[in-house]
Design a protein around this motif. Sequence first.
Motif, mmCIF file in Angstrom:
data_model
loop_
_atom_site.group_PDB
_atom_site.id
_atom_site.type_symbol
_atom_site.label_atom_id
_atom_site.label_comp_id
_atom_site.label_asym_id
_atom_site.label_seq_id
_atom_site.Cartn_x
_atom_site.Cartn_y
_atom_site.Cartn_z
ATOM 1 N N GLN A 62 -37.210 -5.970 10.245
ATOM 2 C CA GLN A 62 -38.148 -6.982 10.586
ATOM 3 C C GLN A 62 -37.175 -8.271 10.997
ATOM 4 O OE1 GLN A 62 -41.556 -7.006 11.072
ATOM 5 N NE2 GLN A 62 -41.459 -9.117 11.637
ATOM 6 N N SER A 63 -37.453 -8.667 12.225
ATOM 7 C CA SER A 63 -36.582 -9.810 12.911
ATOM 8 C C SER A 63 -37.236 -11.267 12.473
ATOM 9 C CB SER A 63 -36.560 -9.894 14.539
ATOM 10 O OG SER A 63 -36.171 -11.083 14.843
ATOM 11 N N PRO A 64 -36.657 -12.013 11.534
ATOM 12 C CA PRO A 64 -37.439 -13.289 11.224
ATOM 13 C C PRO A 64 -37.545 -14.174 12.241
ATOM 14 C CG PRO A 64 -35.162 -13.000 9.966
ATOM 15 C CD PRO A 64 -35.328 -12.036 10.978
ATOM 16 N N SER A 65 -36.619 -14.448 13.212
ATOM 17 C CA SER A 65 -36.807 -15.298 14.159
ATOM 18 C C SER A 65 -37.724 -14.758 15.330
ATOM 19 C CB SER A 65 -35.503 -15.404 14.949
ATOM 20 O OG SER A 65 -35.004 -14.133 15.595
ATOM 21 N N LEU A 66 -37.963 -13.393 15.872
ATOM 22 C CA LEU A 66 -38.830 -13.070 16.554
ATOM 23 C C LEU A 66 -40.294 -12.721 15.855
ATOM 24 C CD1 LEU A 66 -36.746 -10.286 18.649
ATOM 25 C CD2 LEU A 66 -37.175 -12.847 19.214
ATOM 26 N N LYS A 67 -40.170 -12.556 14.597
ATOM 27 C CA LYS A 67 -41.392 -12.345 13.871
ATOM 28 C C LYS A 67 -42.192 -10.834 14.260
ATOM 29 C CE LYS A 67 -42.762 -16.781 12.438
ATOM 30 N NZ LYS A 67 -41.537 -17.754 12.940
ATOM 31 N N GLN A 68 -41.272 -10.002 14.487
ATOM 32 C CA GLN A 68 -41.613 -8.850 14.939
ATOM 33 C C GLN A 68 -40.576 -7.578 14.513
ATOM 34 O OE1 GLN A 68 -41.306 -9.260 19.560
ATOM 35 N NE2 GLN A 68 -42.604 -7.843 19.076
ATOM 36 N N ALA A 69 -40.992 -6.254 14.444
ATOM 37 C CA ALA A 69 -40.092 -5.273 14.105
ATOM 38 C C ALA A 69 -39.275 -4.840 15.238
ATOM 39 C CB ALA A 69 -40.810 -4.167 13.387
ATOM 40 N N ILE A 70 -38.047 -4.819 15.143
ATOM 41 C CA ILE A 70 -37.236 -4.540 16.228
ATOM 42 C C ILE A 70 -36.097 -3.161 15.738
ATOM 43 C CG2 ILE A 70 -36.975 -6.571 17.401
ATOM 44 C CD1 ILE A 70 -34.207 -7.157 15.985
ATOM 45 N N GLY A 71 -35.678 -2.534 16.766
ATOM 46 C CA GLY A 71 -34.709 -1.390 16.392
ATOM 47 C C GLY A 71 -33.560 -1.120 17.502
ATOM 48 N N ILE A 72 -32.658 -0.161 17.236
ATOM 49 C CA ILE A 72 -31.944 0.458 18.352
ATOM 50 C C ILE A 72 -32.103 1.928 18.091
ATOM 51 C CG2 ILE A 72 -30.450 -1.361 18.643
ATOM 52 C CD1 ILE A 72 -28.488 -0.196 16.880
ATOM 53 N N GLY A 73 -31.767 2.533 19.053
ATOM 54 C CA GLY A 73 -31.797 3.932 19.013
ATOM 55 C C GLY A 73 -31.317 4.719 20.346
ATOM 56 N N TYR A 74 -31.006 6.085 20.403
ATOM 57 C CA TYR A 74 -30.747 6.742 21.376
ATOM 58 C C TYR A 74 -31.729 7.558 22.155
ATOM 59 C CZ TYR A 74 -25.641 5.935 20.149
ATOM 60 O OH TYR A 74 -24.563 5.353 19.882
ATOM 61 N N VAL A 75 -31.841 7.435 23.419
ATOM 62 C CA VAL A 75 -32.674 8.084 24.130
ATOM 63 C C VAL A 75 -31.961 9.018 25.318
ATOM 64 C CG1 VAL A 75 -34.494 6.582 23.864
ATOM 65 C CG2 VAL A 75 -32.960 6.494 25.942
ATOM 66 N N SER A 76 -32.642 10.183 25.832
ATOM 67 C CA SER A 76 -32.139 11.028 26.561
ATOM 68 C C SER A 76 -32.057 10.450 28.077
ATOM 69 C CB SER A 76 -32.772 12.176 26.873
ATOM 70 O OG SER A 76 -33.012 12.868 25.701
ATOM 71 N N LYS A 77 -31.151 10.680 28.976
ATOM 72 C CA LYS A 77 -31.070 9.846 30.031
ATOM 73 C C LYS A 77 -31.737 10.392 31.192
ATOM 74 C CE LYS A 77 -26.595 7.414 30.625
ATOM 75 N NZ LYS A 77 -25.372 7.337 31.265
#
Length: 77
Positions: A62-77
């Motif tokens: 949860q990003s306190p500055s954006l006030k929303q959930a964020i993430g990173i991940g791998y996706v197929s090209k």
Amino acid sequence: GWVVKLDKKDFVGKNLLVKAKEKGLNCQLIGLKMLERGIPRHGYEIFSKDHQPIGKITSGTQSPSLKQAIGIGYVSK
């Protein structure tokens, strides 16, 4: 390419990195934000707009500055 300079002298793992660069990647690291309530957790699937699985979350919070959930991940090209 931006982390390790392959034109430098030999180092442990250089041959594998050169081969991987020549072969190319089949996935890409992306940043994302949740559209619905929840926290993206490691291993959760990432879906396309037409609800097809295209990758996996590697990290999220949860990003306190954006006030929303964020993430990173791998996706197929």
